[in-house]
Design an enzyme around this catalytic site. Sequence first.
Site, PDB file in Angstrom:
ATOM      1  N   HIS A   1      19.945  -7.934 -62.702  1.00 19.76           N
ATOM      2  CA  HIS A   1      20.962  -9.006 -63.909  1.00 19.76           C
ATOM      3  C   HIS A   1      21.849  -9.105 -62.467  1.00 19.76           C
ATOM      4  CE1 HIS A   1      23.675 -11.031 -66.541  1.00 19.76           C
ATOM      5  NE2 HIS A   1      24.054  -9.531 -66.529  1.00 19.76           N
TER       6      HIS A   1
ATOM      7  N   CYS B   1      20.771 -15.607 -65.506  1.00 17.05           N
ATOM      8  CA  CYS B   1      21.922 -15.107 -64.812  1.00 17.05           C
ATOM      9  C   CYS B   1      22.395 -15.181 -63.865  1.00 17.05           C
ATOM     10  CB  CYS B   1      21.501 -13.498 -64.867  1.00 17.05           C
ATOM     11  SG  CYS B   1      20.499 -12.547 -64.289  1.00 17.05           S
TER      12      CYS B   1
ATOM     13  N   ASP C   1      31.785 -11.445 -66.556  1.00 17.87           N
ATOM     14  CA  ASP C   1      29.369 -11.432 -66.398  1.00 17.87           C
ATOM     15  C   ASP C   1      29.396 -12.805 -67.508  1.00 17.87           C
ATOM     16  OD1 ASP C   1      27.254 -11.537 -66.985  1.00 17.87           O
ATOM     17  OD2 ASP C   1      26.702 -10.031 -67.330  1.00 17.87           O
TER      18      ASP C   1
END
Length: 737
Positions: free
Chosen positions: A345, A287, A370
Amino acid sequence: MAVDLSRSMFNKVDFHCQTNNSSHHTSDITDDQLIVRRGQSFVLTVDLLRPYNPDTDQLRFSVQTVPRGSEELGTWAVFGIRGLEGFCTSKAKWKAVLNKGSALQQGRVVLDVTPPADAPVGSYCLSATSEKFMSAAEREVIMGKLVLLFNPWCKDDPVYLPEEAERQEYVMNEHGIIYRGTDRYISAMAWDYGQFEEDMVDICLKLLDVNPKFEKDPADDLSARCNPIYVSRVVSAMINSLDDKGVLAGSWSDYSGGVPPTHWNGSVEILRKWRKYNCQAVKYGQCWVFAGVMCTVMRCLGIPCRVVTNFQSAHDTDGSLTIDVFHAGYGVRPRDSKDSVWNFHVWVEAWMKRRDLKEDGSYDGWQVLDPTPQERSKGVFRCGPAPVAAIRAGHTDQKYDIPFVFAEVNADCIDWLVMADGSKKNIYSDTLRVGQNISTKSVGSNKRQNITDSYKQREGTDTERSVFKHALTRDYSIEGRPRKPKVEPGDQPGTNGTHEPNGADEPNGTNAPQKISMNIEEVSKPINGQDISLKLQMSSKDQAARCFSVNISTQVMRYTGVPSANVYSQLNDVTLLPGQDMSVPILVPALAYRSHMLNCDSVKVSVIATDKEQPDAIYLTEVDITLESPPISITVPEQGQHRRELPVEIVFKNPLDEVLRNCTLTITGSGLVKYAIQARLAELGPDRQVHFKFFILPYKSGVKTLLVDFDCSSFRDIKASCTIHILPATPWAGWGM
């Protein structure tokens, strides 16, 4: 940059790349190519082979996107000057105005050219014609190419950012900080965005040109690049490679055929590898790598962007806004769950207007994007842009992907104890756990800024519960993510309350005050390679003595909440007297966890205490610990000078009682090191030091960051960094004499 236009009535054209790029904040990229921002004028000088007569002459210019343009779609425009006045005959209103520096009788025409603030971004071809000056065969002359970017300095551009300090941070800064770890053990990692490296513009435009929408309908895709919402969704999809020729392949376990995500220090090497190998995905990312690369692309294109870390981040797969977490009783394997809570995250926020949602501007500002491939959005692995303001208000019926992001920061957790017969008991209902210490780098400094309040109301307040209930009742079908029922037959959901355990202290599941409390505390700082020393603090407010069976388990974890190995456990019987506090020591030997930590991120210590006389009274506490890495020392002068060598020394000492093998150093840093320096080092015995000396040749001035990665058989990718102030080159002493 001057272009020779021989064989036409145009003698030459000067794009004034150095001056224009400087005023458009792109001179850090190059002075050899015209790179400008929309909604802002740039200077163009055209030298003719005869005087320009304003009574009879006109100059016509055309610009069109590369590889093709359309007047109807706004990617091709005709504009120029007729006499002394500017004109434009196209839908896309490019504008030219005579500059006072013109010398018309000498045939020198100086123009101020302004692209519209809503022009598509990308590469353009500029041509010129003049019917008075040449034959029909020579009317159109290609003058050259230019690149047009978004403009956060222009009030008419949807990405306009009012504060100059924020523009410097979120557009111009090539270096940043990404936060990782756990909510109690936050670590800062330097990241090199490098968006102004000379080849980054071409790479970022290449990324747009290989996206599936362009390949399906190039004209429509080029036209849509006027909209930062559209561009950001394309970039979000193209950073990962699951649906397209994206930049990065993700992996959370097997890194064969590539390098572990922890290897990377920045985005530049990744993007260069992607282009070098014909848009084949670079292996591997997780991530923070996906987010770091996306931030580079967005800043390069001119969209203000920052990297954000959410600690205790929920992954809600079914849209219920609740996360089931399963725990094992002693010797019982926990039940699998599609939902999970990640230690952290990382995503990005981009700044833009959202008039597609509301004209009053209430959804303008920071938008979550994202690029990590978790769930599909409209059939593609991408996420956002989701307005942070809408997330905070619980407006989960708005675009894009707000229910998923809302759950990441605000889902409720239900903890279940899985019994030996497979049944499960709800031991905890927690509204506070998810969405802790949401962090980003501060403007103008390397301090951490906590932005949790911008994502949600204060936990524990009536307003927060009201927003949660509002979010839960919205219709998500607009996003193609229908909410699914959560409770399975035979499950007994817990209360809608707080951290309270369900058991004898809470008759009928009510939220009575807790009589027993537990907390895990450090005895000493946890360091990788050393024993982990903790203590369990237990206290009782009960009027009677309580006897507990205390099961302590330790697991090595991936940051996604997935256990890698059970490394240690202990079982204690304790008796808590009325009003008593008790401390239970916990010592996790280094030998138990060390071999498992190479591909893992944290150690989870969980405690389940069961009342021996009231087996329904079960208490839970746990902590995720990030182990501190051994230090790397970097010695370098605090100041240097452009194009003058600087000495650097890196020192690392082996803290273990074993030999470190396969030792490598990787050194990067935009403005300091054009291409990564990689060095293989000799084996390093116990308590021995490695000294690595080398020189760097800074090629840009300003405050730059040098980044170091050390990898070996026992430690995975230890990071260090330092900043160096590079002064502009000093002119030779003889200049100006």
